[in-house]
Write a protein that holds these residues in place. Structure first.
Motif, short mmCIF file in Angstrom:
data_model
loop_
_atom_site.label_atom_id
_atom_site.label_comp_id
_atom_site.label_asym_id
_atom_site.label_seq_id
_atom_site.Cartn_x
_atom_site.Cartn_y
_atom_site.Cartn_z
N ILE A 174 0.74 -1.61 0.52
CA ILE A 174 -0.25 -0.36 0.29
C ILE A 174 0.45 1.21 0.57
O ILE A 174 0.90 2.22 -0.72
CB ILE A 174 -0.94 0.62 1.14
N SER A 175 2.07 1.15 0.93
CA SER A 175 2.63 2.31 0.87
C SER A 175 3.59 2.88 -0.54
O SER A 175 3.97 3.29 -0.93
CB SER A 175 3.83 2.37 1.72
N ALA A 176 3.71 1.61 -1.36
CA ALA A 176 4.90 2.05 -2.61
C ALA A 176 3.53 2.58 -3.57
O ALA A 176 4.42 3.25 -4.09
CB ALA A 176 5.02 0.48 -2.95
N HIS A 177 1.99 1.79 -3.30
CA HIS A 177 0.93 2.37 -4.30
C HIS A 177 0.97 4.45 -3.62
O HIS A 177 1.21 4.93 -4.98
CB HIS A 177 0.02 1.55 -4.01
N ARG A 182 3.71 6.42 -5.43
CA ARG A 182 3.97 6.05 -6.60
C ARG A 182 2.66 7.32 -7.16
O ARG A 182 3.09 8.19 -7.98
CB ARG A 182 3.11 5.17 -6.96
N LEU A 183 1.69 7.11 -6.57
CA LEU A 183 0.45 8.01 -6.55
C LEU A 183 1.64 9.79 -6.15
O LEU A 183 0.77 10.42 -7.33
CB LEU A 183 -0.72 7.69 -5.74
N ARG A 184 1.91 10.46 -5.16
CA ARG A 184 2.63 11.34 -4.95
C ARG A 184 3.17 11.42 -5.72
O ARG A 184 3.64 12.91 -6.26
CB ARG A 184 2.75 11.16 -3.66
N ASP A 185 3.98 10.80 -6.33
CA ASP A 185 5.54 10.95 -7.19
C ASP A 185 4.31 12.07 -8.64
O ASP A 185 4.93 12.40 -9.44
CB ASP A 185 6.10 10.31 -7.59
N LEU A 231 2.09 12.99 -9.42
CA LEU A 231 0.79 14.31 -8.64
C LEU A 231 1.27 15.22 -8.25
O LEU A 231 1.09 16.68 -8.88
CB LEU A 231 0.04 13.57 -7.60
N ILE A 232 2.90 14.86 -7.88
CA ILE A 232 4.03 16.20 -7.83
C ILE A 232 4.67 16.25 -8.75
O ILE A 232 5.97 17.69 -8.64
CB ILE A 232 4.62 16.82 -6.29
N GLY A 233 4.76 15.82 -9.69
CA GLY A 233 5.83 15.61 -11.02
C GLY A 233 7.17 15.05 -10.77
O GLY A 233 7.82 15.04 -11.42
N GLY A 234 7.15 14.51 -9.57
CA GLY A 234 8.16 13.20 -9.40
C GLY A 234 8.80 12.22 -10.78
O GLY A 234 7.36 11.85 -11.22
N ASN A 235 8.98 11.39 -10.46
CA ASN A 235 9.53 10.43 -11.45
C ASN A 235 8.99 9.61 -10.85
O ASN A 235 8.82 8.72 -10.21
CB ASN A 235 11.36 10.24 -11.33
#
Length: 89
Positions: free
Chosen positions: A74-77, A80-83, A85-89
């Motif tokens: 769950i944390s990995a997902h 990834r969603l945060r990345d 949303l904020i333009g990460g890799n």
């Protein structure tokens, strides 16, 4: 000392200024920075509403109460969603 010392004046209607100001605010930029980026060919992205991040934080809380394996998934997902949303890799 400021690097930018030369101004460019552009006449717009009240409606146009409101729209451009709103677009700049959505991107978290000042009006000047938004116009500068657009003029130089960049397309600034908007920020998702804070409620989206509140939901992701809640998912992290749920992950902490799960088994080690499920919580890690769950944390990995959510990471990834945060990345995304904020333009990460």
């Amino acid at each position: 000392m400021r690097k930018r010392s030369i101004g460019i004046n552009v006449r717009v209607t009240v409606t146009e200024k409101k729209k451009v100001t709103m677009l700049a605010r959505k991107c978290g930029l000042s009006l000047s920075e938004y116009l500068r980026q657009r003029a130089l060919g960049y397309e600034p992205g908007g920020h998702p509403p804070t409620e989206v991040f509140d939901v992701l934080d809640k998912l992290d809380e749920i992950a902490e109460s799960c088994s080690m394996r499920d919580g890690a998934a769950i944390s990995a997902h959510t990471d990834r969603l945060r990345d995304l949303l904020i333009g990460g890799n």
